[in-house]
Design an enzyme around this catalytic site. Sequence first.
Site, PDB file in Angstrom:
ATOM      1  N   HIS A 194       0.844  -1.206   0.000  1.00  0.00           N
ATOM      2  CA  HIS A 194       0.000   0.000   0.000  1.00  0.00           C
ATOM      3  C   HIS A 194       0.876   1.252   0.000  1.00  0.00           C
ATOM      4  O   HIS A 194       0.667   2.183  -0.789  1.00  0.00           O
ATOM      5  CB  HIS A 194      -0.924  -0.020   1.217  1.00  0.00           C
ATOM      6  CG  HIS A 194      -1.555   1.302   1.554  1.00  0.00           C
ATOM      7  ND1 HIS A 194      -2.575   1.854   0.808  1.00  0.00           N
ATOM      8  CD2 HIS A 194      -1.306   2.192   2.555  1.00  0.00           C
ATOM      9  CE1 HIS A 194      -2.917   3.016   1.335  1.00  0.00           C
ATOM     10  NE2 HIS A 194      -2.164   3.257   2.384  1.00  0.00           N
ATOM     11  N   ASP A 202       6.772  22.456 -25.850  1.00  0.00           N
ATOM     12  CA  ASP A 202       6.676  21.102 -25.288  1.00  0.00           C
ATOM     13  C   ASP A 202       7.749  20.987 -24.211  1.00  0.00           C
ATOM     14  O   ASP A 202       8.445  21.963 -23.908  1.00  0.00           O
ATOM     15  CB  ASP A 202       6.904  20.038 -26.386  1.00  0.00           C
ATOM     16  CG  ASP A 202       6.249  18.698 -26.032  1.00  0.00           C
ATOM     17  OD1 ASP A 202       6.489  18.215 -24.913  1.00  0.00           O
ATOM     18  OD2 ASP A 202       5.493  18.170 -26.861  1.00  0.00           O
ATOM     19  N   TRP A 228       7.515  -0.035   3.881  1.00  0.00           N
ATOM     20  CA  TRP A 228       8.096   0.623   2.706  1.00  0.00           C
ATOM     21  C   TRP A 228       9.518   1.110   2.976  1.00  0.00           C
ATOM     22  O   TRP A 228      10.268   1.394   2.056  1.00  0.00           O
ATOM     23  CB  TRP A 228       7.206   1.781   2.250  1.00  0.00           C
ATOM     24  CG  TRP A 228       7.428   3.081   2.978  1.00  0.00           C
ATOM     25  CD1 TRP A 228       7.077   3.357   4.267  1.00  0.00           C
ATOM     26  CD2 TRP A 228       8.065   4.259   2.474  1.00  0.00           C
ATOM     27  NE1 TRP A 228       7.437   4.638   4.592  1.00  0.00           N
ATOM     28  CE2 TRP A 228       8.043   5.224   3.506  1.00  0.00           C
ATOM     29  CE3 TRP A 228       8.629   4.605   1.248  1.00  0.00           C
ATOM     30  CZ2 TRP A 228       8.582   6.492   3.347  1.00  0.00           C
ATOM     31  CZ3 TRP A 228       9.178   5.884   1.103  1.00  0.00           C
ATOM     32  CH2 TRP A 228       9.146   6.808   2.140  1.00  0.00           C
ATOM     33  N   SER A 244      13.103   6.521 -13.393  1.00  0.00           N
ATOM     34  CA  SER A 244      12.009   7.283 -13.990  1.00  0.00           C
ATOM     35  C   SER A 244      11.905   8.675 -13.372  1.00  0.00           C
ATOM     36  O   SER A 244      11.768   9.684 -14.071  1.00  0.00           O
ATOM     37  CB  SER A 244      10.693   6.511 -13.800  1.00  0.00           C
ATOM     38  OG  SER A 244       9.596   7.330 -14.066  1.00  0.00           O
ATOM     39  N   SER A 245      11.978   8.712 -12.037  1.00  0.00           N
ATOM     40  CA  SER A 245      11.855  10.006 -11.351  1.00  0.00           C
ATOM     41  C   SER A 245      12.990  10.948 -11.722  1.00  0.00           C
ATOM     42  O   SER A 245      12.778  12.147 -11.930  1.00  0.00           O
ATOM     43  CB  SER A 245      11.863   9.814  -9.831  1.00  0.00           C
ATOM     44  OG  SER A 245      10.715   9.149  -9.430  1.00  0.00           O
ATOM     45  N   HIS A 267      13.144  11.880   4.084  1.00  0.00           N
ATOM     46  CA  HIS A 267      12.506  13.125   4.498  1.00  0.00           C
ATOM     47  C   HIS A 267      12.332  14.125   3.355  1.00  0.00           C
ATOM     48  O   HIS A 267      11.244  14.659   3.170  1.00  0.00           O
ATOM     49  CB  HIS A 267      13.147  13.770   5.719  1.00  0.00           C
ATOM     50  CG  HIS A 267      12.158  14.710   6.330  1.00  0.00           C
ATOM     51  ND1 HIS A 267      11.141  14.282   7.131  1.00  0.00           N
ATOM     52  CD2 HIS A 267      11.948  16.026   6.145  1.00  0.00           C
ATOM     53  CE1 HIS A 267      10.353  15.294   7.427  1.00  0.00           C
ATOM     54  NE2 HIS A 267      10.824  16.369   6.850  1.00  0.00           N
ATOM     55  N   GLU A 273      11.875  13.267   0.470  1.00  0.00           N
ATOM     56  CA  GLU A 273      10.788  12.636  -0.293  1.00  0.00           C
ATOM     57  C   GLU A 273       9.421  13.143   0.177  1.00  0.00           C
ATOM     58  O   GLU A 273       8.505  13.354  -0.625  1.00  0.00           O
ATOM     59  CB  GLU A 273      10.882  11.112  -0.136  1.00  0.00           C
ATOM     60  CG  GLU A 273       9.694  10.317  -0.654  1.00  0.00           C
ATOM     61  CD  GLU A 273       9.558  10.346  -2.167  1.00  0.00           C
ATOM     62  OE1 GLU A 273      10.542  10.682  -2.838  1.00  0.00           O
ATOM     63  OE2 GLU A 273       8.459  10.041  -2.662  1.00  0.00           O
ATOM     64  N   TYR A 327       8.783  16.068   1.183  1.00  0.00           N
ATOM     65  CA  TYR A 327       8.580  17.396   0.585  1.00  0.00           C
ATOM     66  C   TYR A 327       8.421  17.318  -0.918  1.00  0.00           C
ATOM     67  O   TYR A 327       7.793  18.192  -1.526  1.00  0.00           O
ATOM     68  CB  TYR A 327       9.706  18.346   1.016  1.00  0.00           C
ATOM     69  CG  TYR A 327       9.582  18.583   2.493  1.00  0.00           C
ATOM     70  CD1 TYR A 327       8.606  19.448   2.974  1.00  0.00           C
ATOM     71  CD2 TYR A 327      10.325  17.864   3.407  1.00  0.00           C
ATOM     72  CE1 TYR A 327       8.412  19.605   4.321  1.00  0.00           C
ATOM     73  CE2 TYR A 327      10.133  18.011   4.768  1.00  0.00           C
ATOM     74  CZ  TYR A 327       9.178  18.884   5.217  1.00  0.00           C
ATOM     75  OH  TYR A 327       8.964  19.027   6.556  1.00  0.00           O
ATOM     76  N   SER A 386      -1.482  27.291  -4.424  1.00  0.00           N
ATOM     77  CA  SER A 386      -1.132  28.704  -4.639  1.00  0.00           C
ATOM     78  C   SER A 386      -1.638  29.229  -5.972  1.00  0.00           C
ATOM     79  O   SER A 386      -1.740  30.440  -6.166  1.00  0.00           O
ATOM     80  CB  SER A 386       0.398  28.889  -4.574  1.00  0.00           C
ATOM     81  OG  SER A 386       0.871  28.508  -3.310  1.00  0.00           O
ATOM     82  N   HIS A 400      15.005  12.717  12.763  1.00  0.00           N
ATOM     83  CA  HIS A 400      13.819  12.758  13.626  1.00  0.00           C
ATOM     84  C   HIS A 400      12.926  11.533  13.398  1.00  0.00           C
ATOM     85  O   HIS A 400      12.027  11.276  14.176  1.00  0.00           O
ATOM     86  CB  HIS A 400      13.037  14.071  13.475  1.00  0.00           C
ATOM     87  CG  HIS A 400      12.349  14.272  12.164  1.00  0.00           C
ATOM     88  ND1 HIS A 400      12.205  15.500  11.584  1.00  0.00           N
ATOM     89  CD2 HIS A 400      11.768  13.411  11.303  1.00  0.00           C
ATOM     90  CE1 HIS A 400      11.558  15.378  10.430  1.00  0.00           C
ATOM     91  NE2 HIS A 400      11.276  14.111  10.254  1.00  0.00           N
ATOM     92  N   HIS A 401      13.192  10.785  12.308  1.00  0.00           N
ATOM     93  CA  HIS A 401      12.439   9.544  12.076  1.00  0.00           C
ATOM     94  C   HIS A 401      12.988   8.399  12.919  1.00  0.00           C
ATOM     95  O   HIS A 401      12.404   7.315  12.922  1.00  0.00           O
ATOM     96  CB  HIS A 401      12.520   9.146  10.605  1.00  0.00           C
ATOM     97  CG  HIS A 401      11.810  10.102   9.688  1.00  0.00           C
ATOM     98  ND1 HIS A 401      10.474   9.989   9.396  1.00  0.00           N
ATOM     99  CD2 HIS A 401      12.245  11.199   9.020  1.00  0.00           C
ATOM    100  CE1 HIS A 401      10.119  10.963   8.568  1.00  0.00           C
ATOM    101  NE2 HIS A 401      11.170  11.714   8.335  1.00  0.00           N
ATOM    102  N   THR A 410       6.740  27.013   6.563  1.00  0.00           N
ATOM    103  CA  THR A 410       5.418  26.441   6.296  1.00  0.00           C
ATOM    104  C   THR A 410       4.331  27.378   6.806  1.00  0.00           C
ATOM    105  O   THR A 410       3.295  27.582   6.151  1.00  0.00           O
ATOM    106  CB  THR A 410       5.282  25.057   6.957  1.00  0.00           C
ATOM    107  OG1 THR A 410       6.436  24.285   6.637  1.00  0.00           O
ATOM    108  CG2 THR A 410       4.045  24.329   6.458  1.00  0.00           C
ATOM    109  N   LYS A 416       3.669  30.143   4.452  1.00  0.00           N
ATOM    110  CA  LYS A 416       2.782  29.749   3.349  1.00  0.00           C
ATOM    111  C   LYS A 416       1.319  29.744   3.797  1.00  0.00           C
ATOM    112  O   LYS A 416       0.446  30.287   3.112  1.00  0.00           O
ATOM    113  CB  LYS A 416       3.176  28.361   2.838  1.00  0.00           C
ATOM    114  CG  LYS A 416       4.460  28.376   2.044  1.00  0.00           C
ATOM    115  CD  LYS A 416       4.698  27.074   1.361  1.00  0.00           C
ATOM    116  CE  LYS A 416       5.654  27.243   0.209  1.00  0.00           C
ATOM    117  NZ  LYS A 416       5.119  28.034  -0.892  1.00  0.00           N
ATOM    118  N   ARG A 470       1.495   0.632  15.299  1.00  0.00           N
ATOM    119  CA  ARG A 470       1.174   0.510  13.876  1.00  0.00           C
ATOM    120  C   ARG A 470       1.647  -0.843  13.348  1.00  0.00           C
ATOM    121  O   ARG A 470       2.374  -1.555  14.026  1.00  0.00           O
ATOM    122  CB  ARG A 470       1.804   1.658  13.085  1.00  0.00           C
ATOM    123  CG  ARG A 470       3.298   1.690  13.171  1.00  0.00           C
ATOM    124  CD  ARG A 470       3.905   2.960  12.600  1.00  0.00           C
ATOM    125  NE  ARG A 470       3.831   3.029  11.157  1.00  0.00           N
ATOM    126  CZ  ARG A 470       4.683   3.731  10.392  1.00  0.00           C
ATOM    127  NH1 ARG A 470       5.681   4.398  10.964  1.00  0.00           N
ATOM    128  NH2 ARG A 470       4.543   3.757   9.095  1.00  0.00           N
TER     129      ARG A 470
END
Lengths: 40, 532
Positions: free
Chosen positions: B80, B109, B145, B172-173, B256, B258, B260, B271, B305-306, B331, B334, B453
Site C-alpha cells: 500500500h 513542449d 516501505w 524514472s523520477s 525526508h 521525499e 517534501y 497557490s 527525527h524519524h 510552512t 505559506k 502501527r
Amino acid sequence: MTGIADMAGKKTSIRRTALILLAVALLIYLTFIITAVLRS
Amino acid sequence: MSTIAADVKDHTHDDHGPAKGYRRWLFATNHKDIGTMYLIFSFVMFLIGGLMALVIRSELAIPGLQFVHPEFFNQMTTMHALIMVFGAVMPAFVGLANWMIPMMIGAPDMALPRMNNWSFWILPVAFGILLSTLFMPGGAPASGWTMYPPLVLQTGDAFPFLIFSVHLMGISSIMGAINIIVTIMNMRTPEMSLLRMPIFVWTWLITAYLLIAVMPVLAGAVTMLLTDQFFGTSFFLAAGGGDPVMFQHIFWFFGHPEVYIMILPAFGVVSEIIPTFARKPLFGRDSMIYAASCIAFLSFIVWAHHMFTVGMPLSGQLFFMFATMLIAIPTGVKVFNWVATMWRGAMTFETPMLFALAFVFLFTIGGFSGLMLAITPADIQYHDSYFVVAHFHYVLVPGSIFAIMAGAYYWLPKWTGFMYNEALGKLHFWLSTIFVNLTFFPMHFLGLAGMPRRIPDYATQFADFNFIASIGAFGFGLSQLIFIWVLLTAKRGVPATDAVWDDPEGLEWTVPSPAPFHTFDTPPKLPAPKFG
C-alpha cells in the site's frame, strides 16, 4: 523533422544542462556507495 | 541557459496532429499525451493502493484475526505504502507538471520529449514487477516501505524484484526531474524571468532538484541491500561488521526530502487556485518562493527525527529536534499567505477551491501533529504508534491527494474543453472530506492510547475508534467512484471558455479550451500582471 530543442534554438544548452544534472545524480549515487565501502 | 529563442524556424509541428491508435500512446512525445498517461496511471495505482488499504481496514475493523493471515497483512501495509508513494502521488504530480509547465511558461513542449516518453513507460514496468511479487513464493515484500534490514533480507523470492522495481522508479523520477529542470531553465518565453514564473512552476523546479539530490541516495541504499543479500557484503549486517542503523540514516536522508517532494507541488497547486477563486493576487508571492526554497533546504538536515528511538547523542537529538521545528516557520509563512490571500477576497467556492481550502485546514492539522512528533521525548512515546499513522496520512491524503484533486478539477476544463459536473464535484468533495476525517482523526486517539502501527490485531480497548476508522475508509473509497464518474462524463458538460474561470492569471488560460495538441508555435507575449 525539427525537434523541440531546435525550435527553441537551445539544443546545446538543453543537452548540457541535462548531462550536468545526470552527472550530479550519478555522482551522488556513487558517493554514498563508496563512502559506505570505505566505512565498512 | 535562460529563455526560449524568439526566432522559431523550420517549424513543422503544426502540420500534424496526434498519431492514430496505440502508436499515439506508446510512442508519445507530446507533453499533454504523456501528462494524460501519467495521470491515468497514477489514478489506477491510487485505486489499487486504496483496495489494499481497504484490506487493512477490513482486518482492523474489529479485534481478532478475521480475513487475512498476519503475513499477508504485512504485505498489504508494505505494498500500500510503496504504491501510494511511488505509484500514485509522485506520478500524479509529474502528470500535472507535464500538462501544465510547458503551457505555463510558454514552451512548445518539454525540452526532452523522447526521454519524457521513456520516463513514463518505465513506470508500468516497475509496478508490474512490484505487483507480480504478490504471486511469488513467500509473497510480496512485507518489511514496510522503509525496507529496513535485517528484516527486509528475510523477504522471499520477491526481494530482487523489489530492489529492481525501486531502481526503475528512481530512474524514472530522475529522468522526469531532469526534463522538468531543463525545460524550465531553457524554454521559458523571453519575458518570463525566474521570479515571474507561476508558483506551480517554481515549486516543481525546487521539487525536481530535490528528486535529483535524493533518488540516487535511495538507489545507493537498495543497491547495498542487494549486495548484502546476494554478493556477500555486510554493509548493514551486524554479524559481518556492518551497521543496520546506517541503512536507516541513508534511507531517511532520502525519505525526508521525499516527504517534501510529495508536498511542494501540492503547495504550488493550491497557490494557483486560491488567488483565482479569491480574485486577489497571491499574498507575499516572493515570500512563497523563498519559503518553498527554505523548506527544501531544511528537508536535508532533519532526517534523524524519524529514528530518535534507535539512540543518538543528546546533541544529535537536540539538533534534529530544533531543525525539524524550524520547518514550521516557512510552512507557517505559506499558510498565513494563503489565508491573507483570501482575506477580503470576493470568494466563490467551486470544487477546486473547496479542495484547496480543505487542504489548508487539514494539511495544517498534519503539520501540527508533525511538530508534536518533532519533540524528542514525546516522539519516543509516539514512535511506531497510530499517532504517526494519523500524522502522515493527514499530510498525504487531505494534503497531497486533495491538492491533486483540486488541480484535476481546476485544469480539467482546459484539458477536455468542457466543464465537469459541478454538483457531482462538490458531492465528491464533501463526502471525501467527511470520510477522510472519519478515517484518520480517530487514529490520533488510538496512537496516544498506545496502539502500535503495522499490527493485524489489537487489544479490545482500541475497538471503537478502529471501527469508526474502517467505516471512514470504506466511505472514502466509495466516494472516489464519484470522481471516476465525473471523469467519464467530463466531455458531456457545457463547452469551456478559454479562461474557464473568472479571469484567472497565467499563460495557460490564454490558449483555447481544450488546449491544442501543440500549444505555442511562437513564444507568447506575457500578459500584464492583472493585479499590478
